[in-house]
Design a protein around this motif. Structure first.
Motif, PDB file in Angstrom:
ATOM      1  N   VAL A 162      30.247  39.608  28.314  1.00  0.00           N
ATOM      2  CA  VAL A 162      30.512  40.673  29.126  1.00  0.00           C
ATOM      3  C   VAL A 162      31.801  40.395  29.834  1.00  0.00           C
ATOM      4  CG1 VAL A 162      29.654  41.770  31.263  1.00  0.00           C
ATOM      5  CG2 VAL A 162      27.796  40.984  29.561  1.00  0.00           C
ATOM      6  N   LEU A 163      32.687  41.200  29.338  1.00  0.00           N
ATOM      7  CA  LEU A 163      33.873  41.144  30.238  1.00  0.00           C
ATOM      8  C   LEU A 163      34.254  42.133  31.300  1.00  0.00           C
ATOM      9  CD1 LEU A 163      37.213  40.120  28.322  1.00  0.00           C
ATOM     10  CD2 LEU A 163      37.300  42.132  30.265  1.00  0.00           C
ATOM     11  N   ALA A 164      34.565  41.731  32.610  1.00  0.00           N
ATOM     12  CA  ALA A 164      34.916  42.565  33.614  1.00  0.00           C
ATOM     13  C   ALA A 164      36.182  42.200  34.259  1.00  0.00           C
ATOM     14  CB  ALA A 164      33.792  42.243  34.736  1.00  0.00           C
ATOM     15  N   GLU A 165      36.838  43.487  34.309  1.00  0.00           N
ATOM     16  CA  GLU A 165      38.303  43.530  34.700  1.00  0.00           C
ATOM     17  C   GLU A 165      38.397  44.436  35.938  1.00  0.00           C
ATOM     18  OE1 GLU A 165      41.897  43.763  35.703  1.00  0.00           O
ATOM     19  OE2 GLU A 165      41.358  42.388  33.928  1.00  0.00           O
ATOM     20  N   LYS A 166      39.133  43.933  37.021  1.00  0.00           N
ATOM     21  CA  LYS A 166      38.889  44.698  38.301  1.00  0.00           C
ATOM     22  C   LYS A 166      39.843  45.830  38.549  1.00  0.00           C
ATOM     23  CE  LYS A 166      42.544  42.071  40.600  1.00  0.00           C
ATOM     24  NZ  LYS A 166      43.142  41.087  41.790  1.00  0.00           N
ATOM     25  N   SER A 217      29.667  44.727  18.637  1.00  0.00           N
ATOM     26  CA  SER A 217      28.606  45.295  19.419  1.00  0.00           C
ATOM     27  C   SER A 217      28.018  44.242  20.661  1.00  0.00           C
ATOM     28  CB  SER A 217      27.409  45.847  18.707  1.00  0.00           C
ATOM     29  OG  SER A 217      26.867  44.662  17.794  1.00  0.00           O
ATOM     30  N   ASN A 218      28.437  42.957  20.211  1.00  0.00           N
ATOM     31  CA  ASN A 218      28.095  41.918  21.104  1.00  0.00           C
ATOM     32  C   ASN A 218      29.118  41.624  22.335  1.00  0.00           C
ATOM     33  OD1 ASN A 218      25.902  41.152  19.458  1.00  0.00           O
ATOM     34  ND2 ASN A 218      27.319  39.508  18.218  1.00  0.00           N
ATOM     35  N   VAL A 219      30.050  42.509  22.337  1.00  0.00           N
ATOM     36  CA  VAL A 219      30.928  42.694  23.721  1.00  0.00           C
ATOM     37  C   VAL A 219      30.894  43.787  24.299  1.00  0.00           C
ATOM     38  CG1 VAL A 219      33.228  42.228  24.289  1.00  0.00           C
ATOM     39  CG2 VAL A 219      32.575  40.791  22.331  1.00  0.00           C
ATOM     40  N   THR A 220      30.914  43.945  25.543  1.00  0.00           N
ATOM     41  CA  THR A 220      30.837  44.794  26.497  1.00  0.00           C
ATOM     42  C   THR A 220      31.852  44.659  27.540  1.00  0.00           C
ATOM     43  OG1 THR A 220      28.470  45.010  26.557  1.00  0.00           O
ATOM     44  CG2 THR A 220      29.355  46.198  28.254  1.00  0.00           C
ATOM     45  N   LEU A 221      32.644  45.709  27.524  1.00  0.00           N
ATOM     46  CA  LEU A 221      34.138  45.653  28.481  1.00  0.00           C
ATOM     47  C   LEU A 221      33.750  46.367  29.577  1.00  0.00           C
ATOM     48  CD1 LEU A 221      36.955  45.895  25.707  1.00  0.00           C
ATOM     49  CD2 LEU A 221      35.785  43.734  26.685  1.00  0.00           C
ATOM     50  N   TYR A 222      34.011  46.000  30.666  1.00  0.00           N
ATOM     51  CA  TYR A 222      34.121  46.827  32.078  1.00  0.00           C
ATOM     52  C   TYR A 222      35.516  46.836  32.690  1.00  0.00           C
ATOM     53  CZ  TYR A 222      28.981  46.781  31.383  1.00  0.00           C
ATOM     54  OH  TYR A 222      27.734  46.895  30.798  1.00  0.00           O
ATOM     55  N   ALA A 223      36.175  48.015  32.743  1.00  0.00           N
ATOM     56  CA  ALA A 223      37.481  48.137  33.678  1.00  0.00           C
ATOM     57  C   ALA A 223      36.965  48.536  34.792  1.00  0.00           C
ATOM     58  CB  ALA A 223      38.207  49.130  32.965  1.00  0.00           C
ATOM     59  N   GLN A 224      37.838  48.384  36.078  1.00  0.00           N
ATOM     60  CA  GLN A 224      37.605  48.723  37.399  1.00  0.00           C
ATOM     61  C   GLN A 224      36.346  48.243  38.017  1.00  0.00           C
ATOM     62  OE1 GLN A 224      38.257  53.339  36.798  1.00  0.00           O
ATOM     63  NE2 GLN A 224      39.754  52.863  38.099  1.00  0.00           N
ATOM     64  N   SER A 225      36.127  47.059  37.523  1.00  0.00           N
ATOM     65  CA  SER A 225      34.593  46.252  37.689  1.00  0.00           C
ATOM     66  C   SER A 225      35.222  44.788  38.535  1.00  0.00           C
ATOM     67  CB  SER A 225      34.064  45.880  36.667  1.00  0.00           C
ATOM     68  OG  SER A 225      33.651  47.124  35.909  1.00  0.00           O
ATOM     69  N   GLU A 226      35.740  45.022  39.913  1.00  0.00           N
ATOM     70  CA  GLU A 226      35.833  43.867  40.587  1.00  0.00           C
ATOM     71  C   GLU A 226      34.400  43.297  41.000  1.00  0.00           C
ATOM     72  OE1 GLU A 226      38.543  42.137  43.918  1.00  0.00           O
ATOM     73  OE2 GLU A 226      38.507  44.230  43.845  1.00  0.00           O
ATOM     74  N   LEU A 227      34.225  42.164  41.000  1.00  0.00           N
ATOM     75  CA  LEU A 227      32.853  41.330  41.262  1.00  0.00           C
ATOM     76  C   LEU A 227      32.961  40.443  42.239  1.00  0.00           C
ATOM     77  CD1 LEU A 227      31.491  40.543  37.589  1.00  0.00           C
ATOM     78  CD2 LEU A 227      31.070  42.612  39.005  1.00  0.00           C
ATOM     79  N   ASP A 228      32.028  40.179  43.272  1.00  0.00           N
ATOM     80  CA  ASP A 228      32.019  39.337  44.446  1.00  0.00           C
ATOM     81  C   ASP A 228      31.095  38.285  43.767  1.00  0.00           C
ATOM     82  OD1 ASP A 228      29.591  40.392  44.796  1.00  0.00           O
ATOM     83  OD2 ASP A 228      30.165  41.324  46.646  1.00  0.00           O
ATOM     84  N   ALA A 229      30.884  37.300  44.495  1.00  0.00           N
ATOM     85  CA  ALA A 229      30.003  36.066  44.288  1.00  0.00           C
ATOM     86  C   ALA A 229      28.746  36.597  44.040  1.00  0.00           C
ATOM     87  CB  ALA A 229      30.042  35.143  45.111  1.00  0.00           C
ATOM     88  N   GLU A 230      28.003  37.423  44.930  1.00  0.00           N
ATOM     89  CA  GLU A 230      26.746  38.077  44.811  1.00  0.00           C
ATOM     90  C   GLU A 230      26.511  38.776  43.629  1.00  0.00           C
ATOM     91  OE1 GLU A 230      22.760  38.585  45.537  1.00  0.00           O
ATOM     92  OE2 GLU A 230      24.166  37.110  46.610  1.00  0.00           O
ATOM     93  N   ALA A 231      27.481  39.542  43.145  1.00  0.00           N
ATOM     94  CA  ALA A 231      27.438  40.515  41.953  1.00  0.00           C
ATOM     95  C   ALA A 231      27.369  39.548  40.753  1.00  0.00           C
ATOM     96  CB  ALA A 231      28.468  41.419  41.914  1.00  0.00           C
TER      97      ALA A 231
END
Length: 684
Positions: free
Chosen positions: A415-419, A454-468
Motif C-alpha cells: 500500500v503506497l500513500a502519497e499526501k 494487482s498487489n499494489v494499491t496507490l493512494y494520492a492525496q492521502s496524508e496520514l497521521d500516526a493514528e491512521a
C-alpha cells in the motif's frame, strides 16, 4: 512478448576483424571507479552486462606500463603477466554469455603524474602534468623512448590477447592519450619525423596500429578510439578538414572505428544541456569515409533512435556507456519486446562522479550498479518474500517508489500513500526545472510497473497521521517522506541558524518550485554547491528577473564538476546575464539588503540591495510522522505493526540516486536476517 521487427537490424551479427559480434549493442570503454582497486567488482559488473545481451563489452582506460600510471584514478592495469588473472576473470564472464570482450590500452602522456609508480612521466613535449595540477612535468620523448613506447604497447596487446580479449584498442585523444598528443598540432611542437606536418604527426598512431596488427591481428580485432573533433590549434580552434584528413589517412587500418568527442562534458553530455543523439553531426562523416565498422555514442535509450542510426548509415554499432549502466539488460528487453521495462538513462551523470570521487560507480536509475559482486545484487531479480505481511509505504518520491517496486517484485502486498495530488515527490518537482525533464523517468519507470500490478494499491492525496497508520494495521511501515529546504541558512558555512528578520522576503527552493512569485533583484545564496542554486538562477533569469548567484566556493555549483556540468552551468548563467559572486558568504540579511563577506579576505565586504533572498544551503527531513509513531511504539503490537523505518531524504537528505538506493536496499533486505546480508570485500 516477441521482438518488434522494426528492431531486427539491431540484432544482425557483424564481423569485426577475426570475430563476429552477435548484435549491434556495444558497451564502449567507460570508467567505473573499480578497476585495479576492486577488480572482482569490475569483472562482475561487466559480466552482468553480457548477461543482459550486450554484444561487446569493453574495459575502462587500461595502463600499459608504469609510465602510464593514472593514479590516483582507479582505472585498469595490464603492466605485466601478474595482471592477467583479473582480466581472464572478466573475459570469461563476458564470453559465458556469447559477447566479445574489448580492452582500451592507454598511455596518458602528460595528463597523469605516475603518482603510484613514481616514474618520470613521458610526453610529446615537456609539458606540466594537467591532472589535479600536480606540480611536475613530463619529459619530452626522444626516438628511443618512442621505440620503447611502441614495444610497451605491442607487449600489452599480446598480454590482452592472452587474457582472452577479442578486441584490442589504441586510444587517441589529444588531452588524454599519448597517441593523441603526438597527433595534435596544439601539443606536438617537435621538429623531427614525428612532428610538424600532418603526415609526421600521424606517424606514431599509424605505427602503433600496425604493431598491434602484426602482434595479435590474427587473434584480435584492432580498434581505434578516436575523437573526431580532435584537431585544435594553439587558440583551441577546431579544424574539421584536418579531422577528416586524419580519418582518410588511417581509413581501413583499424578493424573498428570507435568515434566520440574530445571534451568529456560533450562526450558524456548531461541531459540538462544536450539531447539524445547529440554527437551525430560530428561523427557521421566517419562511416562515409571508411569501410570498417563504426561505433559511436549519444546516450541512446530509444530503440527507434538506435535502429535509425544504423538504417541511415550513421553507425554500425550503437555504443553506450551510461545507458548500459542504467539498464544492463537493455538489449534483452528490446529483444523480448519488454521496451516499457527499460530503465532509461536520465543523463544526470551521477555515474561519472564515481570516477571523480574514486569510488565504485553508482546510478540514479539502477541502484544495483556496482553492487553485483559486493552485495550480490542483480538488476532484474530479487529474492522472493519470506512472509505474507503487507507493507505500507508512505511517500512516493524516489525512495518510496523504488521500495514499493522491489517489494512488489518480491511478491509482497504493498500500500503506497502519497499526501500530494501527484506522485514522484522531489523528482516531480525538480524535473520541471530547466533542462531536467528527463529526470522524470525515475518516477515514470516505477509508476508504470506499479500501476500494472494487482498487489499494489496507490493512494494520492492521502496524508496520514500516526493514528491512521496504526489503524491500517500493516506489518511494516516505511516512511519515505522526503525533506524540505531550510529557511534559516544552516549549511556548510553556518552551523547555526542565521538571524533573519521576519520582514525579509525570503523564499526557499521549495517555494519557487511550488510557483511562489519572485520580484525585483533576487539573490540566491548557494551553500549546497550542487545543481539546485544554478537551476533556480537560470529559471528566474529566463523569467526576466535580475539575479545574483552567491557561493562560498571558488566556483558556482562546485560539486557539479564531478558530473561534468560545472563549466556548462557557468557558460549558461553568464550568457543569461546572471551576476556571479564566488568566495562570498552571507553575513547578514535585512529588509531590502544583504551583506556578504569574502571567504578569504577580511576586508572584502559587499552590501547589495535585494528584494528577495533564496538560501540554498541544506534540508531538514520531514520526520514528524516517524517520531509520532515511535512515541506510540507500545501500541504497535495491538495493531499488528512489526517495524517502522525511515529511508531516503526522510532519514538523511542526499542525492536522488541515494534515495533510490535506500528504497531498493530496504525492500530487498526486508525480512532477511542480518547474518545473511551479503557484503563481499576485496582483499589482496
Amino acid at each position: 512478448m516477441a521482438r518488434d521487427p522494426r528492431y531486427d537490424i539491431l540484432f544482425k551479427p557483424m564481423k569485426i576483424g577475426p570475430h563476429v559480434a552477435k548484435n549491434r549493442f556495444f558497451q564502449v570503454a567507460h570508467c567505473n571507479g573499480m578497476g585495479v582497486k576492486y577488480p572482482k567488482s569490475m569483472a562482475a559488473m561487466r559480466a552482468m552486462k553480457a548477461e543482459g545481451g550486450w554484444g561487446v563489452i569493453c574495459t575502462e582506460e587500461t595502463e600499459i606500463h608504469p609510465t602510464s600510471d593514472m593514479s590516483p584514478l582507479t582505472e585498469g592495469r595490464i603492466w605485466d603477466a601478474h595482471d592477467l588473472p583479473l582480466y581472464q576473470r572478466m573475459t570469461d564472464g563476458i564470453h559465458e554469455h556469447g559477447a566479445l570482450a574489448g580492452i582500451q590500452l592507454s598511455h596518458t602522456g602528460h595528463r597523469d603524474g605516475c603518482l603510484y609508480s613514481r616514474e618520470v612521466p613521458l610526453s610529446v613535449a615537456p609539458y606540466p602534468i594537467t591532472s589535479m595540477t600536480y606540480p611536475a612535468q613530463a619529459r619530452q620523448m626522444d626516438l628511443q623512448d618512442i621505440r620503447d613506447y611502441r614495444r610497451w604497447h605491442r607487449d600489452a596487446a599480446v598480454r590482452a590477447a592472452d587474457a582472452g580479449f577479442d578486441i584490442v584498442y589504441a586510444y587517441c585523444r589529444a588531452n588524454a592519450s599519448l597517441n593523441g598528443m603526438f597527433l595534435s598540432s596544439k601539443f606536438n611542437t617537435r621538429g623531427d619525423e614525428y612532428g610538424g606536418v600532418l603526415e609526421n604527426r600521424v606517424r606514431l598512431l599509424r605505427e602503433v596500429l600496425e604493431d598491434m596488427h602484426d602482434a595479435v591481428g590474427d587473434r584480435c580485432a584492432i580498434g581505434l578510439r578516436y575523437t573526431v573533433d580532435e584537431f585544435r590549434d594553439v587558440a583551441g580552434t577546431t579544424s574539421p578538414e584536418e579531422d577528416r584528413d586524419i580519418v582518410s589517412i588511417l581509413a581501413d587500418l583499424p578493424d573498428l572505428w570507435d568515434v566520440n568527442l574530445r571534451d568529456w562534458s560533450r562526450d558524456s553530455a548531461p541531459s540538462r544541456f544536450y539531447p539524445e543523439g547529440a554527437q551525430e553531426e560530428f561523427v557521421s562523416f566517419v562511416k562515409k569515409t571508411v569501410n570498417k565498422p563504426v561505433v559511436g555514442v549519444g546516450r541512446f535509450t530509444s530503440p527507434d533512435a538506435m535502429a535509425a542510426q544504423i538504417r541511415r548509415g550513421v553507425l554500425d554499432f550503437i555504443g553506450a556507456a551510461r545507458p548500459s549502466i542504467a539498464d544492463p539488460f537493455l538489449p534483452s528487453k528490446i529483444e523480448t519486446g519488454d521496451i516499457d521495462k527499460i530503465r532509461e538513462c536520465i543523463g544526470c551523470n551521477i555515474c561519472v562522479s564515481g570516477d571523480a570521487m574514486m569510488v565504485p560507480l553508482r546510478c540514479t536509475q539502477n541502484p544495483t550498479m556496482g553492487e553485483e559482486y559486493r552485495k550480490g545484487w542483480h538488476p532484474e531479480t530479487v529474492p522472493p518474500k519470506s512472509t505474507d505481511d503487507t507493507t505500507l509505504v508512505i511517500g512516493s518520491g524516489p525512495a518510496g517508489l523504488e521500495a514499493a517496486l522491489v517489494l512488489m517484485k518480491r511478491g509482497h502486498t504493498v500500500v503506497l500513500a502519497e499526501k500530494d495530488a501527484e506522485f514522484g515527490g522531489r523528482v516531480t518537482r525538480e524535473s520541471r526545472l530547466p533542462g531536467l525533464s528527463e529526470w522524470a523517468r525515475v518516477r515514470d519507470h516505477r509508476l508504470l510497473q506499479l500501476n500494472q500490478n494487482s498487489n499494489v494499491t496507490l493512494y494520492a492525496q492521502s496524508e496520514l497521521d500516526a493514528e491512521a497508520v496504526l489503524e491500517l494495521g500493516c506489518a511494516h511501515v516505511v516512511l519515505a517522506t522526503g525533506a524540505k529546504w531550510r529557511r534559516d541558512c544552516v549549511g556548510r558555512v553556518h552551523p547555526q541558524p542565521l538571524a533573519i528578520p521576519d520582514d525579509v522576503n525570503l523564499l526557499t527552493p521549495d517555494d519557487i518550485m511550488a510557483g511562489t512569485p519572485c520580484t525585483g533583484h533576487v539573490v540566491i545564496y548557494d551553500d549546497d554547491r550542487y545543481y539546485m542554486g544554478s537551476l533556480l538562477a537560470e529559471k528566474l533569469a529566463v523569467q526576466g528577473l535580475d539575479v545574483t548567484l552567491v557561493t562560498p566556493d571558488a566556483n558556482i555549483a562546485a560539486w557539479s564538476s564531478a558530473t561534468l556540468e560545472q563549466g556548462l552551468i557557468s557558460q549558461r548563467l553568464y550568457g543569461l546575464g546572471v551576476q556571479i559572486l564566488e568566495k562570498y558568504t552571507l553575513a547578514e540579511a535585512g529588509k531590502g539588503h544583504i551583506r556578504l563577506q569574502h571567504s578569504e579576505n577580511p576586508a572584502g565586504v559587499l552590501s547589495l540591495d535585494c528584494d528577495t533572498i533564496v538560501p540554498v544551503t541544506s534540508k531538514l527531513p520531514e520526520d514528524a510522522l516517524y517520531h509520532a509513531l515511535i512515541a506510540r511504539q507500545s501500541d504497535w503490537a495491538t495493531h499488528g505493526v512489526q517495524s517502522v523505518t525511515r529511508i531516503g531524504d526522510g532519514l538523511a537528505p542526499a542525492t536522488i540516486a541515494a534515495a533510490v538506493y535506500a528504497g531498493h536496499r530496504y525492500a530487498r533486505e526486508l525480512g532477511v536476517a542480518p547474518a545473511e546480508i551479503q557484503f563481499n570485500r576485496e582483499f589482496f
